[in-house]
Design an enzyme around this catalytic site. Structure first.
Site, PDB file in Angstrom:
ATOM      1  N   ALA A  58       0.843  -1.218   0.000  1.00  0.00           N
ATOM      2  CA  ALA A  58       0.000   0.000   0.000  1.00  0.00           C
ATOM      3  C   ALA A  58       0.867   1.254   0.000  1.00  0.00           C
ATOM      4  O   ALA A  58       1.949   1.237   0.577  1.00  0.00           O
ATOM      5  CB  ALA A  58      -0.917  -0.008   1.226  1.00  0.00           C
TER       6      ALA A  58
ATOM      7  N   ASP B  32       0.518 -10.094   7.849  1.00  0.00           N
ATOM      8  CA  ASP B  32       1.822  -9.696   8.332  1.00  0.00           C
ATOM      9  C   ASP B  32       2.876 -10.242   7.349  1.00  0.00           C
ATOM     10  O   ASP B  32       2.750 -11.372   6.867  1.00  0.00           O
ATOM     11  CB  ASP B  32       2.010 -10.309   9.726  1.00  0.00           C
ATOM     12  CG  ASP B  32       3.403 -10.112  10.233  1.00  0.00           C
ATOM     13  OD1 ASP B  32       3.732  -8.991  10.626  1.00  0.00           O
ATOM     14  OD2 ASP B  32       4.184 -11.082  10.198  1.00  0.00           O
TER      15      ASP B  32
ATOM     16  N   ASP C  91       9.534  -2.849   0.072  1.00  0.00           N
ATOM     17  CA  ASP C  91       9.541  -1.389   0.234  1.00  0.00           C
ATOM     18  C   ASP C  91       9.084  -1.164   1.677  1.00  0.00           C
ATOM     19  O   ASP C  91       7.900  -0.982   1.949  1.00  0.00           O
ATOM     20  CB  ASP C  91       8.592  -0.752  -0.781  1.00  0.00           C
ATOM     21  CG  ASP C  91       8.642   0.763  -0.730  1.00  0.00           C
ATOM     22  OD1 ASP C  91       9.754   1.306  -0.656  1.00  0.00           O
ATOM     23  OD2 ASP C  91       7.579   1.400  -0.755  1.00  0.00           O
TER      24      ASP C  91
ATOM     25  N   CYS D 222      12.123   4.999   2.254  1.00  0.00           N
ATOM     26  CA  CYS D 222      12.170   6.440   1.982  1.00  0.00           C
ATOM     27  C   CYS D 222      12.774   7.150   3.190  1.00  0.00           C
ATOM     28  O   CYS D 222      12.381   8.246   3.543  1.00  0.00           O
ATOM     29  CB  CYS D 222      10.797   6.997   1.613  1.00  0.00           C
ATOM     30  SG  CYS D 222       9.531   6.715   2.833  1.00  0.00           S
TER      31      CYS D 222
END
Lengths: 316, 174
Positions: free
Chosen positions: A119, A168, A189, A242
């Protein structure tokens, strides 16, 4: 503007030096330029380029980053999301650096691919497009509330080759392994402290704390180890965050190297934005020389959000 | 999520409906026949273009929550078969019948959620049922609406509506 915490400032200065750190801190005063990626499942770049021209928007494209557009015109809030082209899934609003992990993964249409932390779906939709809406793609998201936005984005982009799961990350990897179902490519990610996104979300400065970094680092190590065990031999894992914190980036890759010293190759990646190598050492800990092959994208280098990307091949 | 994989006959029935109502090109027929279709719930049919045999899904569901798969394609309701918005944008390009090009004002009204009144010219050749809608400038598909012989009931999903949509205010356009 939120105030920078002393420890945050010191850690950045320690990593890249005072002068460069100042440039990084200066980026907090700006917003990144709006950017999007053409969704090739539903549209093509030339058509979208024509539509942007019709609107009179100034734009740039980056050589090597096909279908990516940076809009230089100052738009009203939400304007980029209110076009017909966006509405029908012709493009996906996405930071330029956020487009890089899927490129590093380089998924093919005949492969089995897992997007472990999927997501809101920016990378999943990109992966599906790179796979020409074929092959096998599992998109997993642990948070139920975020599964809905993931599903909405997949629908809007016409993604039809994807199975969305809500589990999970460790659990789903275990399930696949127990069923001898291994993947050619996996994208992790990972959830992170997000300091690469301060330009667009200054509240990160307020919530930042060292304990959060430790917490994320622990979660990330679990996810990457579990994902690595779910890869076929010869398969590729891309780990991205990020954040620019060493404990969440280089140290996570070092953890994996320490766990599987003979099975791993960290590959050098060539991506179409300015990047820096992973660090050689941090806090008196020396990293393996393969860490140098990791790529770190700093906001002051590209005017886009910060990112860390490592591509790992399972060689044995 | 409920998965009931459609057999060849059920799939053919759906495809025949689209072939007849929209006079779909054979390319679409071939494309859809190569994919797996399944029912999720009583009314919705989804399409999956990936390589996983969906017969494996119930086994996965015993241990893992499968929230979604493939693309929502059609819904059967009130005796009609309705293409979803994204189903229409994906496959509507192959339709040769029961497609209408809206005027610019109608596009605005569509995005604002209104019922559309059709000009006599627009009604020509249209059957009652779910009509594929196109915008006038680039002929992009904007989903479907229910044509009752006189007006078009707006079926644009709420999340696709744009409260301040202004089709006219694009620089360089009248």
């Amino acid at each position: 503007m939120y105030e920078m915490k002393k420890e945050f400032k010191e850690r950045i200065e320690k990593q890249i030096g005072k002068r460069d750190a100042e440039k990084f801190f200066d980026t907090f005063k700006q917003r990144t330029r709006k950017a999007f990626r053409v969704n090739t499942i539903k549209a093509n770049s030339e058509d979208i380029k024509e539509r942007i021209k019709e609107r009179g928007w100034k734009f740039r494209q980056i050589p090597g980053l096909n279908g990516a557009f940076i809009i230089d015109t100052e738009l009203n809030p939400g304007e980029l999301g209110k076009t017909i082209e966006h509405n029908i899934g012709g493009y996906y609003i996405q930071e330029i650096t956020s487009m890089l992990p899927a490129l590093a993964l380089n998924p093919q249409e005949n492969e089995k691919v897992l997007d472990l932390c999927a997501a809101p779906g920016s990378k999943t939709t990109q992966i599906a497009a790179l796979m020409n809406n074929k092959g096998i793609l599992f998109a997993n998201e642990v948070r139920k509330d975020r599964v809905n936005i993931l599903s909405t984005n997949l629908e809007r982009c016409g993604v039809a080759n994807t199975i969305v799961t809500n589990s999970d990350g460790l659990r789903i990897c275990k399930f696949f392994r127990e069923n001898k179902y291994l993947f050619d490519k996996i994208l992790v990610d990972a959830p992170c402290s997000g300091e690469g996104t301060i330009m667009n979300d200054p509240s990160i400065l307020r919530t930042w704390n060292p304990n959060m970094i430790k917490k994320f680092s622990r979660i990330q190590k679990g996810l990457i180890e579990s994902a690595f065990n779910t890869l076929v031999v010869g398969g590729t894992l891309v780990y991205s965050t990020c954040t620019l914190e060493v404990e969440e980036d280089e140290e996570v890759i070092q953890y994996l190297i320490d766990k599987f010293p003979k099975q791993i190759k960290v590959e050098k990646i060539s991506l179409p934005l300015k990047s820096r190598s992973g660090l050689k050492e941090w806090d008196n800990k020396k990293f393996d020389k393969e860490i140098l092959n990791c790529a770190k994208f700093w906001p002051q280098d590209n005017g886009s959000e910060g990112f860390f990307i490592a591509r790992i091949r399972k060689i044995e | 999520m409920e998965f009931k994989i459609l057999g060849r006959d059920e799939k053919k029935k759906i495809i025949e409906y689209f072939r007849n109502f929209y006079d779909l090109e054979e390319k679409f027929i071939k494309e859809i026949m190569s994919m797996q279709l399944f029912a999720s719930g009583k009314e919705k049919i989804r399409i999956y273009s990936g390589a996983l045999d969906l017969a494996n899904i119930p086994k996965i569901q015993k241990e893992i929550v499968v929230s979604n798969a493939g693309l929502y394609l059609i819904k059967n309701e009130n005796g009609y078969t309705r293409l979803s918005f994204d189903g229409a944008t994906m496959f509507g390009k192959y339709a040769r019948k029961n497609v209408v090009v809206l005027s610019e004002e109608q596009v605005e009204d569509l995005f604002l959620g209104y019922t559309l009144l059709f000009e006599e010219e627009q009604k020509k050749g249209l059957d009652k049922g779910f009509i594929i809608l196109k915008e006038p400038r680039h002929k992009e598909i904007l989903g479907v609406g229910l044509f009752n012989g006189n007006e078009l009931l707006n079926y644009l999903p709420k999340e696709r509506r744009i409260s301040s949509f202004e089709y006219h205010k694009i620089p360089g356009q009248k």
